[in-house]
Design a protein around this motif. Structure first.
Motif, PDB file in Angstrom:
ATOM      1  N   VAL A  36       1.034  -1.177  -0.088  1.00 42.07           N
ATOM      2  CA  VAL A  36       0.005  -0.075  -0.010  1.00 42.07           C
ATOM      3  C   VAL A  36       1.028   1.291  -0.241  1.00 42.07           C
ATOM      4  N   LEU A  37       0.830   2.167  -1.018  1.00 40.12           N
ATOM      5  CA  LEU A  37       1.662   3.094  -1.135  1.00 40.12           C
ATOM      6  C   LEU A  37       0.929   4.212  -0.566  1.00 40.12           C
ATOM      7  N   CYS A  38       1.633   5.411   0.033  1.00 38.61           N
ATOM      8  CA  CYS A  38       1.139   6.461   0.489  1.00 38.61           C
ATOM      9  C   CYS A  38       1.872   7.684  -0.176  1.00 38.61           C
ATOM     10  N   TYR A  39       0.972   8.587  -0.868  1.00 40.49           N
ATOM     11  CA  TYR A  39       1.476   9.681  -1.539  1.00 40.49           C
ATOM     12  C   TYR A  39       0.788  10.990  -0.958  1.00 40.49           C
ATOM     13  N   HIS A  40       1.579  12.100  -1.191  1.00 42.91           N
ATOM     14  CA  HIS A  40       1.012  13.417  -0.659  1.00 42.91           C
ATOM     15  C   HIS A  40       0.739  14.220  -1.982  1.00 42.91           C
ATOM     16  N   VAL A  41       1.340  15.274  -2.109  1.00 38.56           N
ATOM     17  CA  VAL A  41       1.201  16.117  -3.199  1.00 38.56           C
ATOM     18  C   VAL A  41       2.336  15.513  -4.354  1.00 38.56           C
ATOM     19  N   VAL A  42       1.671  15.704  -5.667  1.00 37.36           N
ATOM     20  CA  VAL A  42       2.255  15.280  -6.678  1.00 37.36           C
ATOM     21  C   VAL A  42       2.317  16.479  -7.867  1.00 37.36           C
ATOM     22  N   THR A  43       3.632  16.832  -8.080  1.00 37.05           N
ATOM     23  CA  THR A  43       3.419  18.217  -8.585  1.00 37.05           C
ATOM     24  C   THR A  43       4.936  18.436  -9.651  1.00 37.05           C
ATOM     25  N   ASN A  44       4.664  19.235 -10.510  1.00 36.96           N
ATOM     26  CA  ASN A  44       5.856  19.480 -11.586  1.00 36.96           C
ATOM     27  C   ASN A  44       7.248  20.105 -10.692  1.00 36.96           C
ATOM     28  N   ASN A  45       6.967  20.588  -9.813  1.00 34.21           N
ATOM     29  CA  ASN A  45       8.190  21.253  -9.125  1.00 34.21           C
ATOM     30  C   ASN A  45       8.235  20.861  -7.427  1.00 34.21           C
ATOM     31  N   PRO A  46       8.228  19.801  -7.223  1.00 22.03           N
ATOM     32  CA  PRO A  46       8.282  19.100  -5.779  1.00 22.03           C
ATOM     33  C   PRO A  46       9.325  19.970  -4.771  1.00 22.03           C
ATOM     34  N   SER A  47       8.762  20.143  -3.838  1.00 20.36           N
ATOM     35  CA  SER A  47       9.761  20.816  -2.497  1.00 20.36           C
ATOM     36  C   SER A  47       9.215  20.215  -1.277  1.00 20.36           C
TER      37      SER A  47
ATOM     38  N   ALA B 168       3.642   2.073   2.934  1.00 23.29           N
ATOM     39  CA  ALA B 168       4.945   2.554   2.469  1.00 23.29           C
ATOM     40  C   ALA B 168       4.991   4.041   1.777  1.00 23.29           C
ATOM     41  N   VAL B 169       5.549   5.085   2.336  1.00 23.08           N
ATOM     42  CA  VAL B 169       5.478   6.600   2.180  1.00 23.08           C
ATOM     43  C   VAL B 169       6.325   6.524   0.863  1.00 23.08           C
ATOM     44  N   ILE B 170       5.728   7.251  -0.139  1.00 19.74           N
ATOM     45  CA  ILE B 170       6.651   7.697  -1.376  1.00 19.74           C
ATOM     46  C   ILE B 170       7.125   9.078  -0.906  1.00 19.74           C
ATOM     47  N   VAL B 171       8.500   9.477  -0.925  1.00 20.18           N
ATOM     48  CA  VAL B 171       9.038  10.698  -0.589  1.00 20.18           C
ATOM     49  C   VAL B 171       9.977  11.329  -1.713  1.00 20.18           C
ATOM     50  N   ASN B 172       9.768  12.506  -1.931  1.00 13.42           N
ATOM     51  CA  ASN B 172      10.722  13.373  -2.966  1.00 13.42           C
ATOM     52  C   ASN B 172      11.934  12.801  -3.070  1.00 13.42           C
TER      53      ASN B 172
ATOM     54  N   THR C  22      -2.772   5.031  -2.302  1.00 16.58           N
ATOM     55  CA  THR C  22      -3.274   6.090  -1.580  1.00 16.58           C
ATOM     56  C   THR C  22      -2.762   7.522  -1.745  1.00 16.58           C
ATOM     57  N   PHE C  23      -3.616   8.497  -1.506  1.00 14.02           N
ATOM     58  CA  PHE C  23      -3.075   9.693  -1.485  1.00 14.02           C
ATOM     59  C   PHE C  23      -3.777  10.633  -0.457  1.00 14.02           C
ATOM     60  N   ASP C  24      -2.962  11.236   0.472  1.00 21.03           N
ATOM     61  CA  ASP C  24      -3.544  11.744   1.630  1.00 21.03           C
ATOM     62  C   ASP C  24      -3.799  13.467   1.341  1.00 21.03           C
ATOM     63  N   ASP C  25      -4.635  13.706   2.245  1.00 24.93           N
ATOM     64  CA  ASP C  25      -4.773  15.347   2.361  1.00 24.93           C
ATOM     65  C   ASP C  25      -5.477  16.062   1.482  1.00 24.93           C
ATOM     66  N   CYS C  26      -6.186  15.508   0.387  1.00 24.84           N
ATOM     67  CA  CYS C  26      -7.319  16.120  -0.466  1.00 24.84           C
ATOM     68  C   CYS C  26      -6.390  17.309  -1.099  1.00 24.84           C
ATOM     69  N   THR C  27      -5.218  17.303  -1.580  1.00 21.89           N
ATOM     70  CA  THR C  27      -4.757  18.502  -1.890  1.00 21.89           C
ATOM     71  C   THR C  27      -5.188  18.582  -3.508  1.00 21.89           C
ATOM     72  N   SER C  28      -5.065  19.642  -4.062  1.00 18.74           N
ATOM     73  CA  SER C  28      -5.776  19.983  -5.448  1.00 18.74           C
ATOM     74  C   SER C  28      -4.896  19.392  -6.718  1.00 18.74           C
ATOM     75  N   ASP C  29      -3.786  19.055  -6.045  1.00 18.76           N
ATOM     76  CA  ASP C  29      -3.000  18.524  -7.397  1.00 18.76           C
ATOM     77  C   ASP C  29      -3.546  17.241  -7.731  1.00 18.76           C
TER      78      ASP C  29
END
Ligand code: ZN
Length: 257
Positions: free
Chosen positions: A43-54, A238-242, A102-109
């Protein structure tokens, strides 16, 4: 031996072979079913997925697309939450190489980047929603949640205000979970049944509050793989990190960390 007896013997031997074959096929069936129920699911855990991750919890959109291509190339099947629940409860056999995204936090991306990439591959995912963030700047709207729900995307619980649940009173934890559940139901018309713990920690009150609000499973961010014998209120992700490379990704979906 007479000719008739020889023919009888031949038919008898053929019949025995055929019966043996049928028995083998029948016996293989239940063995496969048992194997399927004990399958490990990453089970993967993502947060924001974006062109310019920080920052640690933002991930590159182009790398995300590479990960989806990797999953497709290697024969993975993304699960709906309902499929995942059925597999965890031994109620359904798992497809080949199952995985839950899975994606957490309902961000607009999620709407602008994640859903278009997933739909390109016909892949499913779950969004864990913090209800007090819905319809605020940088987050999904309730109309978007409704439009995604049931169309390959499951909208599930991540509390009302994203507090760390561990150590909070029972009544506080119950209201964070129950009110989150009610809000999500008002957006989608579907009653959520799983929760992702903000930041990961939980305690016995978290488990009791979930049981009393009809939440059947709780996800942590501890690494590991899920199978039908995993504690349903301590499911690892498993958290996917930058900066995760494709090699790291391959390890995380194999080992869970
Ligand atoms: Zn969160």
């Amino acid at each position: 031996m007479s000719k008739t007896l020889k023919i009888c013997k031949k038919y008898f031997v053929t019949a025995v072979i055929l019966i043996s074959m049928v028995c083998m096929v029948v016996s293989v069936g239940p063995i496969n079913a048992n194997a399927a129920t004990s399958v490990n699911v990453p089970v993967l855990c993502y947060h924001v997925v974006t062109n310019n991750p920080s920052g640690t919890y933002q991930f590159s959109l182009s790398e995300f697309k590479n990960q989806l291509a990797y999953l497709k190339k290697n024969g993975y099947t993304t699960l709906s939450m309902n499929q995942f629940i059925q597999i965890m409860n031994n109620k359904a056999a798992a497809p080949s190489k199952p995985i839950l995204l899975t994606f957490d936090d309902c961000t607009s991306d999620f709407a602008s980047n994640v859903v278009p990439a997933l739909s390109q591959y016909g892949m499913k995912a779950t969004q864990f929603v913090v209800s007090s963030w819905v319809n605020t700047s940088g987050h999904l709207t309730s109309a978007q949640l409704k439009s995604f729900s049931g169309k390959g995307y499951d909208i599930q619980c991540h509390t009302v205000s994203h507090i760390s649940l561990k150590g909070q009173s029972y009544s506080k934890q119950y209201s964070e979970i129950q009110n989150n559940k009610t809000a999500i139901n008002s957006y989608t018309g579907i009653t959520p049944s799983v929760l992702a713990y903000p930041y990961g920690p939980y305690d016995q009150n978290t488990i009791t509050a979930q049981q009393n609000s009809g939440i059947k499973m709780g996800f942590t961010v501890n690494g590991g793989l899920c199978n039908s014998s995993t504690n349903k209120y301590a499911l690892p992700r498993a958290v996917i990190v930058n900066g995760d490379s494709l090699t790291t990704f391959a390890r995380k979906i194999t080992k869970g960390y």
